[in-house]
Design a protein around this motif. Structure first.
Motif, PDB file in Angstrom:
ATOM      1  N   ARG A   1       9.027   8.042  -6.214  1.00 28.48           N
ATOM      2  CA  ARG A   1       9.338   6.603  -6.306  1.00 28.48           C
ATOM      3  C   ARG A   1      10.635   6.343  -5.564  1.00 28.48           C
TER       4      ARG A   1
ATOM      5  N   GLU B   1       3.990   1.646  -1.175  1.00 29.15           N
ATOM      6  CA  GLU B   1       4.769   1.843  -2.403  1.00 29.15           C
ATOM      7  C   GLU B   1       3.997   2.603  -3.481  1.00 29.15           C
ATOM      8  N   PRO B   2       2.807   2.153  -3.877  1.00 31.51           N
ATOM      9  CA  PRO B   2       2.124   2.899  -4.938  1.00 31.51           C
ATOM     10  C   PRO B   2       1.670   4.293  -4.502  1.00 31.51           C
TER      11      PRO B   2
ATOM     12  N   THR C   1       0.827  -1.203   0.000  1.00 31.86           N
ATOM     13  CA  THR C   1       0.000   0.000   0.000  1.00 31.86           C
ATOM     14  C   THR C   1       0.865   1.259   0.000  1.00 31.86           C
TER      15      THR C   1
ATOM     16  N   ALA D   1       4.692   6.536  -4.756  1.00 32.41           N
ATOM     17  CA  ALA D   1       5.013   6.759  -6.170  1.00 32.41           C
ATOM     18  C   ALA D   1       3.989   7.682  -6.835  1.00 32.41           C
ATOM     19  N   GLN D   2       2.708   7.527  -6.497  1.00 32.31           N
ATOM     20  CA  GLN D   2       1.665   8.388  -7.077  1.00 32.31           C
ATOM     21  C   GLN D   2       1.876   9.852  -6.723  1.00 32.31           C
TER      22      GLN D   2
END
Length: 131
Positions: A61, A52-53, A50, A56-57
């Motif tokens: 990143r 990580e994305p 949860t 990055a969003q």
């Protein structure tokens, strides 16, 4: 609904989901997870997949994202505090990445990780036994 089937096999025990994935488990023998290790892996996995994305969003990143999840048994059948320790490498030159990561990781742990919430809020367990 989440569904996992667990059964005894000729080699020990296995957990399978309906998508065909499986995890071998047992006691302290080589090559398998113990049930407690699977609990810790579920907690870590819920958080990291949860975090990580979401990081990055937000345009940050991470160069490296890993974690260690550990707990000591305080009684033979009771864990004490579970400690999640992140190992993070921020992107070079990204001054905001650490701040964004920390905010996201804390929010995920507090609100969005289903496993964390189940442990913290002590989900009810219903045992259904055959006649």
């Amino acid at each position: 609904m989440a569904l996992v089937k667990v059964e005894r096999t000729d080699d020990g025990f296995v957990a399978r989901n309906d998508r065909g994935a499986e995890v071998a488990m047992g006691g302290d023998e080589q090559g398998v997870f113990t049930p407690v290790e699977l609990l810790l892996a579920a907690l870590g996995g819920c958080n990291i997949v949860t975090v990580e994305p979401l990081t990055a969003q937000r345009g940050h990143r991470l160069a490296r994202l890993a974690m260690t999840v550990q707990a000591e048994k305080v009684e033979p059948t009771l864990l004490g505090t579970i400690t999640v320790t992140y190992d993070v490498e921020y992107p070079e030159g990204d001054e905001k990445a650490a701040e964004v990561f920390r905010a996201v990781a804390q929010r995920v742990e507090d609100k969005y990780c289903t496993v964390s919430r189940a442990l913290r809020e002590k989900s009810e367990i219903s045992l259904e036994l055959p006649e």
